[in-house]
Enzyme design. Structure first.
Site, PDB file in Angstrom:
ATOM      1  N   GLY A  33      -5.151  -4.662   6.773  1.00 54.26           N
ATOM      2  CA  GLY A  33      -6.241  -3.716   6.945  1.00 54.26           C
ATOM      3  C   GLY A  33      -7.231  -4.083   8.034  1.00 54.26           C
ATOM      4  N   THR A  42       0.192   1.315   6.290  1.00 53.57           N
ATOM      5  CA  THR A  42       0.193   0.146   5.412  1.00 53.57           C
ATOM      6  C   THR A  42       0.353  -1.096   6.281  1.00 53.57           C
ATOM      7  OG1 THR A  42       1.339  -0.989   3.620  1.00 53.57           O
ATOM      8  CG2 THR A  42       2.682   0.435   4.980  1.00 53.57           C
ATOM      9  N   GLY A  43      -0.324  -2.139   5.884  1.00 55.05           N
ATOM     10  CA  GLY A  43      -0.288  -3.364   6.687  1.00 55.05           C
ATOM     11  C   GLY A  43      -1.608  -4.088   6.543  1.00 55.05           C
ATOM     12  N   ASP A  45      -8.480  -0.851   5.369  1.00 52.84           N
ATOM     13  CA  ASP A  45      -8.370   0.340   6.212  1.00 52.84           C
ATOM     14  C   ASP A  45      -8.105   1.618   5.426  1.00 52.84           C
ATOM     15  OD1 ASP A  45      -5.847  -0.988   5.634  1.00 52.84           O
ATOM     16  OD2 ASP A  45      -4.908   0.587   6.834  1.00 52.84           O
ATOM     17  N   THR A  66       0.858  -1.194   0.000  1.00 56.74           N
ATOM     18  CA  THR A  66       0.000   0.000   0.000  1.00 56.74           C
ATOM     19  C   THR A  66       0.889   1.237   0.000  1.00 56.74           C
ATOM     20  OG1 THR A  66      -1.757  -1.120   1.189  1.00 56.74           O
ATOM     21  CG2 THR A  66      -1.624   1.261   1.507  1.00 56.74           C
ATOM     22  N   ARG A  78     -14.421  -6.757  -0.453  1.00 56.27           N
ATOM     23  CA  ARG A  78     -13.698  -6.504   0.807  1.00 56.27           C
ATOM     24  C   ARG A  78     -13.139  -5.072   0.812  1.00 56.27           C
ATOM     25  NH1 ARG A  78      -8.086  -5.014   1.988  1.00 56.27           N
ATOM     26  NH2 ARG A  78      -7.552  -5.837   4.037  1.00 56.27           N
ATOM     27  N   VAL A  79     -13.352  -4.371   1.916  1.00 53.28           N
ATOM     28  CA  VAL A  79     -12.815  -3.020   2.075  1.00 53.28           C
ATOM     29  C   VAL A  79     -11.802  -3.043   3.212  1.00 53.28           C
ATOM     30  CG1 VAL A  79     -13.357  -0.614   2.627  1.00 53.28           C
ATOM     31  CG2 VAL A  79     -14.976  -1.981   1.280  1.00 53.28           C
TER      32      VAL A  79
HETATM   33  N1  GLY Z   1      -3.690  -1.895   4.272  1.00 53.18           N
HETATM   34  C1  GLY Z   1      -4.274  -2.197   3.040  1.00 53.18           C
HETATM   35  C2  GLY Z   1      -5.321  -3.214   3.117  1.00 53.18           C
HETATM   36  O1  GLY Z   1      -5.266  -4.088   3.967  1.00 53.18           O
HETATM   37  O2  GLY Z   1      -6.221  -3.173   2.328  1.00 53.18           O
END
Ligand code: GLY
Length: 236
Positions: free
Chosen positions: A189, A186-187, A167, A136, A164-165
């Protein structure tokens, strides 16, 4: 990471930072700087955003992005948007031209078309760089007026369930800016959605912690429950 990919990734991040810095140096706003920096990363197929986005379980690209202006707490985001080149630009249009914070799915793509964003297939350029996968992307900035802004963009998790959404488009989870701090995460979500990570880091800065300390404390707290995450944090 292969060493050659790491070199390319560092160069890509440096290019994006230079673009953002250029906006600030010419008197542009923090919001304009973070958007242009993230556009640069979305256009780099090495990173998991825009052109480099990973595929969901159906072999489709669904992207999430958001922007937030720290001086007004104005935020705009898109979730599961498809067939646009730069989701972060669409997120800025949500902020600037609607009374919504977040548009999702087909409605987000339709909004992009209404706003003049052309149809774009991120899958083709990405295919040329298969196997190279950065994460990300995000940017934070502080402008001459003392305003902070944050932007985050992603293709999400590889093989994710359709719809799927993560973070990245959610204010306070993967992206946050207020008068004191701007944060882009980033990581994983789902973990940051549950922890409300970006807001947690900003709140620690507001309580007086230096950014690195705020970040460390938040990461340590998360690590007790979760796996890993990386964040960018910038303080006024
Ligand atoms: N951090 C990006 C996601 O998990 O969608």
């Amino acid at each position: 990471w292969r060493a050659s990919d790491r070199t390319l990734a560092v160069a890509g991040v440096a290019r994006a930072a230079a673009v953002g810095w250029g906006v600030l140096a010419s008197g542009g706003s923090a919001l304009a700087a973070v958007v242009d920096a993230v556009v640069c990363l979305e256009d780099d197929p090495l990173f998991n955003a825009g052109t480099g986005s990973v595929l969901n379980a159906h072999g489709e690209v669904e992207m999430d992005a958001s922007v937030m202006a720290g001086d007004t707490l104005a935020a705009g985001g898109v979730a599961c948007i498809q067939r646009v080149r730069n989701p972060v630009r669409v997120a800025r249009h949500v902020l600037e031209t609607t009374d919504c914070v977040l548009l999702a799915g087909a409605a987000a793509t339709a909004f992009a078309r209404e706003q003049g964003f052309e149809d774009y297939d991120p899958g083709r350029p990405r295919a040329a760089h298969a196997g190279r996968r950065g994460g990300t992307v995000g940017a934070v900035a502080l402008d001459d007026a003392g305003h902070l802004a944050a932007a985050t963009s992603t293709g999400g998790r590889e093989g994710k369930r359709r719809g799927r959404v993560g973070d990245a488009p959610i204010p306070g989870a993967g992206n946050y800016a207020d008068a004191v701090a701007a944060v882009s995460a980033t990581g994983w979500g789902e973990q940051m959605l549950r922890y409300v990570t970006a807001k947690d880091v900003a709140a620690r800065v507001a309580r007086g912690a230096e950014p690195q300390r705020a970040l460390r404390e938040a990461l340590d707290d998360m690590a007790r429950r979760y796996a890993w995450c990386d964040l960018l944090v910038c303080r006024s």
